[in-house]
Motif scaffolding. Structure first.
Motif, mmCIF file in Angstrom:
data_model
loop_
_atom_site.group_PDB
_atom_site.id
_atom_site.type_symbol
_atom_site.label_atom_id
_atom_site.label_comp_id
_atom_site.label_asym_id
_atom_site.label_seq_id
_atom_site.Cartn_x
_atom_site.Cartn_y
_atom_site.Cartn_z
ATOM 1 N N CYS A 1 0.848 -1.197 0.000
ATOM 2 C CA CYS A 1 0.000 0.000 0.000
ATOM 3 C C CYS A 1 0.877 1.237 0.000
ATOM 4 N N CYS B 1 -11.792 -9.053 -3.473
ATOM 5 C CA CYS B 1 -11.114 -8.378 -4.582
ATOM 6 C C CYS B 1 -9.953 -9.208 -5.155
ATOM 7 N N ILE C 1 -6.337 -8.843 -3.762
ATOM 8 C CA ILE C 1 -6.030 -9.545 -2.510
ATOM 9 C C ILE C 1 -5.811 -11.039 -2.801
ATOM 10 N N THR D 1 -6.292 -1.151 5.785
ATOM 11 C CA THR D 1 -7.014 -0.261 4.868
ATOM 12 C C THR D 1 -8.434 -0.816 4.691
ATOM 13 N N CYS D 2 -8.615 -1.719 3.722
ATOM 14 C CA CYS D 2 -9.951 -2.306 3.577
ATOM 15 C C CYS D 2 -10.029 -3.593 4.409
ATOM 16 N N LYS E 1 -8.112 -6.780 2.908
ATOM 17 C CA LYS E 1 -6.654 -6.806 3.103
ATOM 18 C C LYS E 1 -6.336 -7.096 4.569
ATOM 19 N N THR F 1 -9.284 1.967 -8.338
ATOM 20 C CA THR F 1 -8.413 1.033 -7.627
ATOM 21 C C THR F 1 -7.055 0.922 -8.327
ATOM 22 N N PRO F 2 -6.036 0.509 -7.570
ATOM 23 C CA PRO F 2 -4.708 0.399 -8.186
ATOM 24 C C PRO F 2 -4.629 -0.723 -9.225
ATOM 25 N N CYS G 1 -3.511 4.553 -7.057
ATOM 26 C CA CYS G 1 -2.261 4.358 -6.305
ATOM 27 C C CYS G 1 -1.138 3.890 -7.213
ATOM 28 N N CYS H 1 -7.381 7.924 -0.196
ATOM 29 C CA CYS H 1 -7.850 6.572 -0.542
ATOM 30 C C CYS H 1 -9.295 6.423 -0.077
ATOM 31 N N CYS I 1 -14.487 -4.616 -4.526
ATOM 32 C CA CYS I 1 -13.825 -3.569 -3.733
ATOM 33 C C CYS I 1 -14.923 -2.612 -3.275
ATOM 34 N N TYR J 1 -14.193 1.533 -3.007
ATOM 35 C CA TYR J 1 -14.212 2.303 -4.260
ATOM 36 C C TYR J 1 -15.568 2.232 -4.945
HETATM 37 S S1 BJ8 Z 1 -4.103 3.638 -0.546
HETATM 38 S S2 BJ8 Z 1 -6.253 1.965 -2.841
HETATM 39 S S3 BJ8 Z 1 -2.921 0.815 -2.177
HETATM 40 S S4 BJ8 Z 1 -5.563 0.542 0.267
HETATM 41 S S5 BJ8 Z 1 -7.178 -4.292 -1.732
HETATM 42 S S6 BJ8 Z 1 -8.902 -1.161 -1.219
HETATM 43 S S7 BJ8 Z 1 -8.670 -2.609 -4.455
HETATM 44 S S8 BJ8 Z 1 -10.648 -4.240 -1.963
HETATM 45 S S9 BJ8 Z 1 -5.612 -1.461 -2.784
HETATM 46 FE FE1 BJ8 Z 1 -5.164 0.296 -1.873
HETATM 47 FE FE2 BJ8 Z 1 -3.584 1.520 -0.194
HETATM 48 FE FE3 BJ8 Z 1 -5.998 2.473 -0.692
HETATM 49 FE FE4 BJ8 Z 1 -4.122 2.635 -2.503
HETATM 50 FE FE5 BJ8 Z 1 -10.087 -2.196 -2.797
HETATM 51 FE FE6 BJ8 Z 1 -8.802 -4.451 -3.195
HETATM 52 FE FE7 BJ8 Z 1 -8.935 -3.380 -0.775
HETATM 53 FE FE8 BJ8 Z 1 -7.484 -2.207 -2.571
#
Ligand code: BJ8
Length: 431
Positions: free
Chosen positions: A76, A114, A117, A143-144, A147, A283-284, A309, A342, A375, A378
């Protein structure tokens, strides 16, 4: 290419399965990348990096480890690379972008999460990614939910430190994030046996800022009327920035920027005139996920910027330099990183402002809101973004998709219709 089998074996990789992965990548790369016309000469370096993606760079990481250095794998853009590099360790981005790893991920994770992941976990448990195998420690973050919970599973396979990222940006959240950075610092010092001093951290801040600045320079060239580089190529460069040797990457990207700026002066572009200019947000796109860019640029559009990202969120905003004390340096890191917008934050108005600003700065004609399947952060945020863009009169189309190519035809049809509409809109304005 040199023979790296002994090296891969020493990393405890599943060589047979890895061979299958290596079989598909060159053809895929050829179709998506080498088939493009009028690519800048400077892209040869990145072609080379890809051809050596599991070779030379892995050897470099191995040499570093043989000399007593450590490698850390991150997922991340909130994880501060400055801390890693200031302890003479190397940080590499590990998010999985290939469908190849999804079935292995699904062995230990539910199917309805997702693909990023699933692919990341699959890459580790299948033993087919030499970057995962090279890492002495992984760094996860809260984060989510997907993850966050996946780290518990990955921890059965490899050591992982998890940074607790706040989900709001109030004063006490800032304090908390600062504490998390300090904890991370302790952890990195313990792992590497190296003390992070003011001087080392200052140098690392400067170095990572240089990487950010060269990416900013690259993106600036994409504001030109005639695009000197395709969106696909720009995406590739950002993806490579996550794991390439920093000094070499900066130097090669500066050289490429020189070439792109010469192209702009001469009016050389890679797309026909009036090709709709697209800002991609969402999303990245972890390497080798080139799907949406490839579909856009083979359906009559061009990507001019990514609010992702693997785009602006990675390199916009540098860290304040020349701080006097370690504490000031950590404050500067806290400020810079908590400025990233994010969708895991609430509220996340800053992202909406970013999208509108970038749309204008890059002179885009429309926005493609891309989210990976399942995801939630997003996809839920789309409603707020769409309302704001509607108010501004900015056309937007949402695409939700995974890494498989099954829906490509359907997405292509939708894109073609969107681009037609953008063209008509533009010519109506021109009258
Ligand atoms: S700052 S976007 S790199 S968390 S993994 S949130 S796509 S369900 S990658 Fe992320 Fe850091 Fe945020 Fe950037 Fe959605 Fe998948 Fe979770 Fe994701």
């Amino acid at each position: 290419m040199a023979d790296y089998r002994e090296l891969w074996k020493s990393l405890d990789m599943d060589l047979e399965k890895h061979d299958k992965l290596c079989e598909v990548l060159p053809e895929f790369y050829e179709d998506v990348y080498l088939s493009q016309k009028n690519r800048p000469e400077g892209m040869n370096y990145y072609n080379f990096v890809i051809s050596e993606v599991h070779g030379l760079r892995i050897k470099e990481l191995d040499d570093h480890k043989q000399n007593g250095g450590k490698v850390l794998g991150t997922f991340c853009v909130f994880v501060p690379d400055e801390i890693i590099f200031s302890a003479d360790a190397i940080g590499v981005g590990l998010c999985g972008g290939s469908d190849f790893w999804v079935p292995d991920g699904e062995k230990v994770l539910p199917r309805n999460i997702c693909p990023l992941i699933k692919a990341s976990v699959g890459a580790k448990i299948s033993g087919t990614c030499p970057y995962f195998q090279s890492a002495d420690m992984l760094v996860g973050e809260t984060t989510c939910d997907g993850k966050k919970k996946a780290w518990e599973i990955l921890n059965d396979y490899t050591p992982i430190h998890v940074m607790d990222l706040p989900q709001m940006k109030r004063e006490n959240d800032k304090k908390h994030w600062k504490d998390e950075i300090k904890l991370f610092m302790d952890k990195v010092e313990e792992l590497t046996g190296n003390k992070i001093t003011e001087e080392r951290l200052n140098n690392a801040i400067k170095l990572i800022n240089r990487k950010r600045r060269v990416l900013q320079r690259l993106y600036n060239t994409r504001k030109a009327d005639k695009l000197p580089i395709s969106g696909k190529d720009a995406l590739l460069i950002t993806q490579i920035a996550f794991y390439d040797d920093l000094e070499r990457f900066i130097q090669k990207t500066e050289e490429l920027c020189d070439e792109l700026e010469r192209r702009i002066e001469k009016g050389v572009g890679v797309f026909p005139e009036n090709t709709p200019r697209i800002l991609v947000t969402g999303t990245p796109m972890a390497i080798p996920n080139w799907k949406i860019h490839h579909l856009i640029e083979t359906s009559g559009g061009s990507v001019v910027c990514e609010e992702t990202c693997t785009g602006t969120r990675y390199f916009e905003n540098t860290v304040k330099e020349n701080n006097k004390t370690l504490d000031e340096q950590i404050d500067a890191l806290t400020d810079r990183y908590l400025n990233i917008n994010c969708a895991c934050f609430t509220p996340n108005e800053g992202r909406i402002d970013d999208i509108i600003r970038l749309y204008k700065e890059y002179n885009a004609d429309g926005v493609i809101y891309n989210t990976l399947s399942f995801c939630h952060t997003y996809s839920v945020e789309y409603k707020k973004v769409k309302e704001a863009l509607d108010k501004e009169g900015i056309p937007v189309m949402m695409i939700e998709s995974d890494y498989s190519l099954q829906d490509s035809g359907q997405i292509k049809t939708r894109l073609e219709a969107f681009f037609e509409m953008l063209k008509e809109r533009k010519s109506a304005y021109a009258k």
